[in-house]
Design a protein around this motif. Structure first.
Motif, PDB file in Angstrom:
ATOM      1  N   GLY A  21       0.843  -1.198   0.000  1.00 11.82           N
ATOM      2  CA  GLY A  21       0.000   0.000   0.000  1.00 11.82           C
ATOM      3  C   GLY A  21       0.873   1.241   0.000  1.00 11.82           C
ATOM      4  N   THR A  22       0.632   2.135   0.951  1.00 12.75           N
ATOM      5  CA  THR A  22       1.455   3.342   1.083  1.00 12.75           C
ATOM      6  C   THR A  22       2.893   2.940   1.414  1.00 12.75           C
ATOM      7  OG1 THR A  22      -0.502   4.470   1.882  1.00 12.75           O
ATOM      8  CG2 THR A  22       1.600   5.552   2.272  1.00 12.75           C
TER       9      THR A  22
ATOM     10  N   GLY B 292       2.930   1.781  -3.249  1.00 16.39           N
ATOM     11  CA  GLY B 292       2.098   2.688  -4.055  1.00 16.39           C
ATOM     12  C   GLY B 292       2.799   3.991  -4.448  1.00 16.39           C
TER      13      GLY B 292
ATOM     14  N   GLY C 126      -1.550   4.362  -9.080  1.00 17.70           N
ATOM     15  CA  GLY C 126      -1.711   3.003  -9.589  1.00 17.70           C
ATOM     16  C   GLY C 126      -3.077   2.725 -10.201  1.00 17.70           C
TER      17      GLY C 126
ATOM     18  N   GLY D 288      -3.709  -1.741  -0.958  1.00 20.50           N
ATOM     19  CA  GLY D 288      -4.323  -1.038  -2.088  1.00 20.50           C
ATOM     20  C   GLY D 288      -3.780  -1.453  -3.448  1.00 20.50           C
TER      21      GLY D 288
ATOM     22  N   GLN E 209      -5.222  -4.397  -8.011  1.00 23.86           N
ATOM     23  CA  GLN E 209      -4.996  -4.675  -9.437  1.00 23.86           C
ATOM     24  C   GLN E 209      -5.003  -6.194  -9.627  1.00 23.86           C
ATOM     25  OE1 GLN E 209      -4.723  -2.452 -11.984  1.00 23.86           O
ATOM     26  NE2 GLN E 209      -5.140  -0.826 -10.494  1.00 23.86           N
TER      27      GLN E 209
HETATM   28  P1  ADP Z   1      -2.457   2.196   3.513  1.00 23.72           P
HETATM   29  O1  ADP Z   1      -1.236   1.491   3.030  1.00 23.72           O
HETATM   30  O2  ADP Z   1      -2.230   3.652   3.727  1.00 23.72           O
HETATM   31  O3  ADP Z   1      -3.132   1.520   4.653  1.00 23.72           O
HETATM   32  P2  ADP Z   1      -3.767   1.211   1.110  1.00 23.72           P
HETATM   33  O4  ADP Z   1      -3.456  -0.196   1.422  1.00 23.72           O
HETATM   34  O5  ADP Z   1      -5.122   1.530   0.570  1.00 23.72           O
HETATM   35  O6  ADP Z   1      -3.545   2.167   2.346  1.00 23.72           O
HETATM   36  O7  ADP Z   1      -2.676   1.687   0.058  1.00 23.72           O
HETATM   37  C1  ADP Z   1      -2.689   2.938  -0.541  1.00 23.72           C
HETATM   38  C2  ADP Z   1      -1.791   2.894  -1.774  1.00 23.72           C
HETATM   39  O8  ADP Z   1      -2.323   1.947  -2.702  1.00 23.72           O
HETATM   40  C3  ADP Z   1      -1.700   4.217  -2.531  1.00 23.72           C
HETATM   41  O9  ADP Z   1      -0.366   4.428  -2.942  1.00 23.72           O
HETATM   42  C4  ADP Z   1      -2.628   4.021  -3.716  1.00 23.72           C
HETATM   43  O10 ADP Z   1      -2.221   4.778  -4.846  1.00 23.72           O
HETATM   44  C5  ADP Z   1      -2.534   2.546  -3.987  1.00 23.72           C
HETATM   45  N1  ADP Z   1      -3.787   2.034  -4.525  1.00 23.72           N
HETATM   46  C6  ADP Z   1      -5.006   2.103  -3.957  1.00 23.72           C
HETATM   47  N2  ADP Z   1      -5.955   1.557  -4.761  1.00 23.72           N
HETATM   48  C7  ADP Z   1      -5.292   1.115  -5.865  1.00 23.72           C
HETATM   49  C8  ADP Z   1      -5.702   0.453  -7.062  1.00 23.72           C
HETATM   50  N3  ADP Z   1      -6.981   0.142  -7.305  1.00 23.72           N
HETATM   51  N4  ADP Z   1      -4.739   0.149  -7.949  1.00 23.72           N
HETATM   52  C9  ADP Z   1      -3.447   0.452  -7.731  1.00 23.72           C
HETATM   53  N5  ADP Z   1      -3.011   1.090  -6.649  1.00 23.72           N
HETATM   54  C10 ADP Z   1      -3.909   1.422  -5.714  1.00 23.72           C
END
Ligand code: ADP
Ligand code: ZN
Length: 287
Positions: free
Chosen positions: A130-131, A182, A193, A231, A235
């Motif tokens: 994710g982040t 991400g 993404g 996140g 994909q």
């Molecule tokens: P966190 O890591 O903050 O808990 P997430 O797991 O939602 O939150 O991750 C966020 C990251 O994932 C961001 O960099 C975002 O751009 C990326 N992201 C979120 N949704 C998608 C998607 N459908 N496809 C690709 N990248 C994604």
């Protein structure tokens, strides 16, 4: 009496309460700002319930070493107010009940191990993309911790031959998180993404990095299941690409379950972490 759970992320906190069967009966999402402000809302939520115990799965780095004087603290995070904050202490001060304390990804690994896609497996590794990138593992029925908790995201990887991006990790060159979380995708291509779905080369490169991580976790831990969440894993084309890159890298050197059963999505979807926190809360009662 209920179990309480706090999935403490860098962006948001998810808090939940469940009954003895771990059915979630109430939950709330709270923005992660500064500790006082965020915890005020956490307390408002939990104060409505009579709790047996609480499980916390926290963003890190955190101190999980019971012999350390800063056990229960968040440690070197750049998040304003959270650095060296005694998170576990603050919860224990408010509620005089058992509190389980581990990382967000260890909690998610535990959730998947008990109730998700690894529930019939002896061991499980959970990776969030994710982040940041973070990993947790369950081995012999317990979350894996040593002197500290694992930092699987910062594994060193080989650069893809076509990659000119430097990576965003301020500590390491060529670390997995810096090249494949991400924000790395966004910095490399100038788009998030979710806007790059049709760009096959983006996901091939992403799979190249994630497969290297999984190959290394496989070589060191030999888990029975590798669960990929976060996140970026939304994909859907990524999972098969990762399996195929993994196959090319590993060259069948070590045995694993069939790759379709080995490298998988979370069975609990976005509830792996919160479920793991509830289960760890219950374990803490019995400890
Ligand atoms: P966190 O890591 O903050 O808990 P997430 O797991 O939602 O939150 O991750 C966020 C990251 O994932 C961001 O960099 C975002 O751009 C990326 N992201 C979120 N949704 C998608 C998607 N459908 N496809 C690709 N990248 C994604
Ligand atoms: Zn790093």
């Amino acid at each position: 009496m209920y179990y309480g759970a706090i999935e403490a992320g860098g962006t948001k906190f998810v808090c939940a309460v469940s009954n003895d069967q771990f059915d979630i009966i109430d939950r709330v999402s709270i923005a992660t700002t500064v500790p006082d402000e965020t915890l005020d809302q956490v307390f408002t939520f939990f104060d409505e319930y009579s709790l047996k115990s609480i499980g916390i799965g926290s963003f890190g780095p955190i101190d999980v070493n019971k012999n350390s004087s800063t056990y229960g603290h968040v440690t070197t995070t750049p998040k304003p107010g959270w650095r060296n904050f005694d998170f576990l202490g603050a919860i224990k001060k408010r509620y005089h009940i058992p509190v389980a304390w581990t990382t967000d990804v260890n909690a998610a690994a535990y959730g998947e191990y008990k109730r998700g896609n690894a529930k019939n497996s002896e061991s499980c590794l959970y990776l969030t993309v994710g982040t940041g990138i973070g990993g947790g593992a369950v081995v012999n029925g317990r979350v894996l911790e040593g002197y500290g908790h694992p930092e699987m995201g910062h594994l060193f990887v080989r650069l893809h031959p076509d990659d000119t991006y430097q990576g965003f990790c301020p500590y390491h060159e060529n670390c997995l998180e810096g090249l494949a979380a991400g924000p790395a995708i966004e910095a490399r291509y100038g788009k998030k993404g979710d806007q790059l779905e049709k760009e096959d080369h983006v996901w091939k490169m992403e799979a190249h990095y994630l497969a290297q991580g999984i190959a290394n976790y496989t070589l060191t831990l030999r888990p029975e299941k590798v669960v990929l969440g976060g996140g970026v894993m939304k994909q859907k084309q990524l999972l098969p690409l990762i399996r195929s890159e993994y196959r090319n890298l590993m060259k069948e050197y070590v045995s694993t379950p069939d790759l379709e059963d080995y490298i998988v999505a979370p069975g609990l979807k976005d509830n792996a972490g919160i479920t793991g926190c509830l289960l760890l809360a219950a374990e803490e009662c019995e400890a």
